[in-house]
Design a protein around this motif. Structure first.
Motif, PDB file in Angstrom:
ATOM      1  N   PRO A  70     108.450  66.291  41.482  1.00  0.00           N
ATOM      2  CA  PRO A  70     108.030  64.901  41.699  1.00  0.00           C
ATOM      3  C   PRO A  70     109.182  63.964  42.041  1.00  0.00           C
ATOM      4  CG  PRO A  70     106.922  65.814  39.777  1.00  0.00           C
ATOM      5  CD  PRO A  70     107.957  66.815  40.195  1.00  0.00           C
ATOM      6  N   ALA A  71     110.356  64.218  41.473  1.00  0.00           N
ATOM      7  CA  ALA A  71     111.506  63.347  41.733  1.00  0.00           C
ATOM      8  C   ALA A  71     111.839  63.283  43.217  1.00  0.00           C
ATOM      9  CB  ALA A  71     112.724  63.818  40.941  1.00  0.00           C
ATOM     10  N   SER A  72     111.628  64.379  43.932  1.00  0.00           N
ATOM     11  CA  SER A  72     111.907  64.377  45.374  1.00  0.00           C
ATOM     12  C   SER A  72     111.009  63.395  46.107  1.00  0.00           C
ATOM     13  CB  SER A  72     111.723  65.781  45.959  1.00  0.00           C
ATOM     14  OG  SER A  72     112.854  66.580  45.726  1.00  0.00           O
ATOM     15  N   PHE A  73     109.759  63.296  45.677  1.00  0.00           N
ATOM     16  CA  PHE A  73     108.810  62.401  46.348  1.00  0.00           C
ATOM     17  C   PHE A  73     109.026  60.946  45.944  1.00  0.00           C
ATOM     18  CE2 PHE A  73     106.960  66.602  46.468  1.00  0.00           C
ATOM     19  CZ  PHE A  73     106.637  66.708  47.815  1.00  0.00           C
ATOM     20  N   VAL A  74     109.499  60.723  44.714  1.00  0.00           N
ATOM     21  CA  VAL A  74     109.872  59.363  44.304  1.00  0.00           C
ATOM     22  C   VAL A  74     111.030  58.869  45.158  1.00  0.00           C
ATOM     23  CG1 VAL A  74     110.831  57.961  42.457  1.00  0.00           C
ATOM     24  CG2 VAL A  74     109.046  59.621  41.935  1.00  0.00           C
ATOM     25  N   LEU A  75     112.055  59.718  45.286  1.00  0.00           N
ATOM     26  CA  LEU A  75     113.233  59.345  46.083  1.00  0.00           C
ATOM     27  C   LEU A  75     112.856  59.159  47.555  1.00  0.00           C
ATOM     28  CD1 LEU A  75     115.841  61.763  44.473  1.00  0.00           C
ATOM     29  CD2 LEU A  75     115.816  59.272  44.289  1.00  0.00           C
ATOM     30  N   THR A  76     111.955  60.005  48.043  1.00  0.00           N
ATOM     31  CA  THR A  76     111.499  59.880  49.428  1.00  0.00           C
ATOM     32  C   THR A  76     110.815  58.539  49.653  1.00  0.00           C
ATOM     33  OG1 THR A  76     111.203  62.267  49.678  1.00  0.00           O
ATOM     34  CG2 THR A  76     109.988  60.853  51.204  1.00  0.00           C
ATOM     35  N   GLN A  77     109.990  58.124  48.704  1.00  0.00           N
ATOM     36  CA  GLN A  77     109.309  56.834  48.822  1.00  0.00           C
ATOM     37  C   GLN A  77     110.299  55.677  48.853  1.00  0.00           C
ATOM     38  OE1 GLN A  77     106.108  56.438  45.795  1.00  0.00           O
ATOM     39  NE2 GLN A  77     104.921  55.839  47.573  1.00  0.00           N
ATOM     40  N   VAL A  78     111.236  55.689  47.923  1.00  0.00           N
ATOM     41  CA  VAL A  78     112.222  54.596  47.853  1.00  0.00           C
ATOM     42  C   VAL A  78     113.038  54.544  49.133  1.00  0.00           C
ATOM     43  CG1 VAL A  78     114.263  53.730  46.647  1.00  0.00           C
ATOM     44  CG2 VAL A  78     112.359  54.677  45.336  1.00  0.00           C
ATOM     45  N   SER A  79     113.500  55.706  49.572  1.00  0.00           N
ATOM     46  CA  SER A  79     114.293  55.769  50.798  1.00  0.00           C
ATOM     47  C   SER A  79     113.480  55.303  52.005  1.00  0.00           C
ATOM     48  CB  SER A  79     114.793  57.200  51.023  1.00  0.00           C
ATOM     49  OG  SER A  79     115.543  57.297  52.214  1.00  0.00           O
ATOM     50  N   ALA A  80     112.206  55.709  52.072  1.00  0.00           N
ATOM     51  CA  ALA A  80     111.357  55.342  53.211  1.00  0.00           C
ATOM     52  C   ALA A  80     111.126  53.843  53.275  1.00  0.00           C
ATOM     53  CB  ALA A  80     110.021  56.081  53.126  1.00  0.00           C
ATOM     54  N   VAL A  81     110.926  53.222  52.123  1.00  0.00           N
ATOM     55  CA  VAL A  81     110.739  51.767  52.099  1.00  0.00           C
ATOM     56  C   VAL A  81     111.994  51.059  52.620  1.00  0.00           C
ATOM     57  CG1 VAL A  81     110.447  49.759  50.597  1.00  0.00           C
ATOM     58  CG2 VAL A  81     109.016  51.776  50.271  1.00  0.00           C
ATOM     59  N   LEU A  82     113.152  51.523  52.165  1.00  0.00           N
ATOM     60  CA  LEU A  82     114.408  50.915  52.618  1.00  0.00           C
ATOM     61  C   LEU A  82     114.633  51.143  54.112  1.00  0.00           C
ATOM     62  CD1 LEU A  82     116.718  51.843  49.605  1.00  0.00           C
ATOM     63  CD2 LEU A  82     115.957  49.548  50.252  1.00  0.00           C
ATOM     64  N   SER A 104     109.031  55.782  58.882  1.00  0.00           N
ATOM     65  CA  SER A 104     109.384  55.487  57.493  1.00  0.00           C
ATOM     66  C   SER A 104     108.179  54.953  56.723  1.00  0.00           C
ATOM     67  CB  SER A 104     110.524  54.472  57.436  1.00  0.00           C
ATOM     68  OG  SER A 104     111.688  54.977  58.046  1.00  0.00           O
ATOM     69  N   ALA A 105     107.418  54.065  57.353  1.00  0.00           N
ATOM     70  CA  ALA A 105     106.241  53.505  56.686  1.00  0.00           C
ATOM     71  C   ALA A 105     105.211  54.585  56.390  1.00  0.00           C
ATOM     72  CB  ALA A 105     105.627  52.406  57.552  1.00  0.00           C
ATOM     73  N   VAL A 106     104.960  55.451  57.362  1.00  0.00           N
ATOM     74  CA  VAL A 106     103.995  56.530  57.155  1.00  0.00           C
ATOM     75  C   VAL A 106     104.502  57.510  56.103  1.00  0.00           C
ATOM     76  CG1 VAL A 106     102.852  58.497  58.248  1.00  0.00           C
ATOM     77  CG2 VAL A 106     103.013  56.321  59.458  1.00  0.00           C
ATOM     78  N   SER A 107     105.798  57.806  56.136  1.00  0.00           N
ATOM     79  CA  SER A 107     106.390  58.704  55.147  1.00  0.00           C
ATOM     80  C   SER A 107     106.230  58.158  53.737  1.00  0.00           C
ATOM     81  CB  SER A 107     107.876  58.918  55.456  1.00  0.00           C
ATOM     82  OG  SER A 107     108.481  59.767  54.498  1.00  0.00           O
ATOM     83  N   ALA A 108     106.392  56.851  53.586  1.00  0.00           N
ATOM     84  CA  ALA A 108     106.230  56.223  52.265  1.00  0.00           C
ATOM     85  C   ALA A 108     104.805  56.407  51.752  1.00  0.00           C
ATOM     86  CB  ALA A 108     106.588  54.744  52.341  1.00  0.00           C
ATOM     87  N   VAL A 109     103.828  56.232  52.643  1.00  0.00           N
ATOM     88  CA  VAL A 109     102.425  56.363  52.252  1.00  0.00           C
ATOM     89  C   VAL A 109     102.090  57.815  51.891  1.00  0.00           C
ATOM     90  CG1 VAL A 109     100.043  56.192  53.047  1.00  0.00           C
ATOM     91  CG2 VAL A 109     101.669  54.377  53.593  1.00  0.00           C
ATOM     92  N   LEU A 110     102.474  58.753  52.751  1.00  0.00           N
ATOM     93  CA  LEU A 110     102.124  60.152  52.528  1.00  0.00           C
ATOM     94  C   LEU A 110     102.829  60.735  51.301  1.00  0.00           C
ATOM     95  CD1 LEU A 110     102.036  61.551  56.186  1.00  0.00           C
ATOM     96  CD2 LEU A 110     100.139  60.828  54.744  1.00  0.00           C
ATOM     97  N   SER A 111     104.094  60.372  51.104  1.00  0.00           N
ATOM     98  CA  SER A 111     104.796  60.859  49.915  1.00  0.00           C
ATOM     99  C   SER A 111     104.166  60.272  48.653  1.00  0.00           C
ATOM    100  CB  SER A 111     106.287  60.514  49.973  1.00  0.00           C
ATOM    101  OG  SER A 111     106.495  59.119  50.063  1.00  0.00           O
ATOM    102  N   GLY A 112     103.632  59.054  48.773  1.00  0.00           N
ATOM    103  CA  GLY A 112     102.923  58.448  47.643  1.00  0.00           C
ATOM    104  C   GLY A 112     101.654  59.214  47.305  1.00  0.00           C
ATOM    105  N   ILE A 113     100.953  59.697  48.338  1.00  0.00           N
ATOM    106  CA  ILE A 113      99.735  60.487  48.114  1.00  0.00           C
ATOM    107  C   ILE A 113     100.077  61.788  47.388  1.00  0.00           C
ATOM    108  CG2 ILE A 113      97.911  61.801  49.268  1.00  0.00           C
ATOM    109  CD1 ILE A 113      97.945  59.655  51.467  1.00  0.00           C
ATOM    110  N   VAL A 114     101.124  62.465  47.852  1.00  0.00           N
ATOM    111  CA  VAL A 114     101.546  63.710  47.201  1.00  0.00           C
ATOM    112  C   VAL A 114     101.955  63.439  45.757  1.00  0.00           C
ATOM    113  CG1 VAL A 114     103.245  65.587  47.213  1.00  0.00           C
ATOM    114  CG2 VAL A 114     102.285  64.758  49.376  1.00  0.00           C
ATOM    115  N   LEU A 115     102.713  62.364  45.566  1.00  0.00           N
ATOM    116  CA  LEU A 115     103.181  62.019  44.222  1.00  0.00           C
ATOM    117  C   LEU A 115     102.015  61.725  43.290  1.00  0.00           C
ATOM    118  CD1 LEU A 115     105.703  61.550  42.505  1.00  0.00           C
ATOM    119  CD2 LEU A 115     105.682  59.170  43.240  1.00  0.00           C
TER     120      LEU A 115
END
Length: 223
Positions: free
Chosen positions: A147-159, A176-187
């Motif tokens: 899960p930590a990988s997807f948390v970091l992915t979300q934070v990085s994608a937002v930035l 980046s915006a789409v990555s933030a959304v999809l990583s949030g779904i996985v998380l």
């Protein structure tokens, strides 16, 4: 602080976080033979995407892209190799995908320069997470995911989204915006929000976590 310096700092921060997004997943794969829930297709697409963004960064000599994707490609390749081993997938398929994708990137550069390479990078980044999303909705066990990988992915994608807006790079904004959304779904599948709230409320993550969740705990946990 000058605006240009602030924008550059946001990009470098996004890149810095992006460097370590794959580390928790690599550690999980090294420590455990159970890779259930991990999508090999997403791992391969992630490697191709990282390589394409690295090419884009080299063409523009964008420090943020270079900082993120030079070590990022190393993490991506390691993830593919370890995932193939744990999932019993064929590593040769990743090699074939790389050989097939390389002419696409080269052709994009010849036809449209860095801008078209950015578009190509955006396309592969947009579809990268889709196999992973499909996998997490199709499996009961997600023990192989970190899960930590997807948390970091979300934070990085937002930035990265903020950086893309500030620098006028549509390719960066979209992917980046789409990555933030999809990583949030996985998380949300790995760590269901209500389960996380219960853990925080129970004090599993210390007093700070319990205090932060207190205002909403009564409403959400009672549902």
């Amino acid at each position: 602080m000058p605006i240009a310096t602030l924008i550059s700092s946001i990009g470098l921060l996004a890149a810095g976080i992006g460097i370590v997004t794959g580390v928790p997943q690599i550690v999980r794969l090294l420590r455990s033979p159970d890779a259930s829930g991990l999508s090999y297709s997403s791992a391969v697409l992630g490697m191709l995407g990282c390589g394409t963004w690295l090419t884009y960064g080299l063409l523009l000599m964008d420090p943020a892209q270079l900082v993120a994707n030079v070590p990022g490609i190393v993490c991506a390749v390691l993830t593919v190799v370890l995932a193939a081993h744990r999932l019993g997938a064929r590593l040769s398929s990743a090699l074939v995908a790389t050989l097939a994708w390389t002419p696409v990137v080269v052709g994009a550069h010849v036809l449209g320069g860095a801008e078209l390479v950015g578009v190509v990078a955006t396309v592969v980044s947009l579809v990268r997470m889709l196999p992973q999303v499909r996998t997490v909705f199709g499996r009961e066990s997600l023990a192989g995911l970190a899960p930590a990988s997807f948390v970091l992915t979300q934070v990085s994608a937002v930035l990265w989204t903020v950086y893309g807006v500030a620098t006028g790079q549509p390719s960066v904004i979209v992917c980046s915006a789409v990555s933030a959304v999809l990583s949030g779904i996985v998380l949300s599948r790995c760590c269901p929000p209500q389960a996380v709230l219960r853990a925080l409320h129970a004090g599993r993550f210390g007093v700070v976590g319990r205090v932060l969740v207190r205002p909403v705990a009564g409403l959400v946990l009672a549902a």
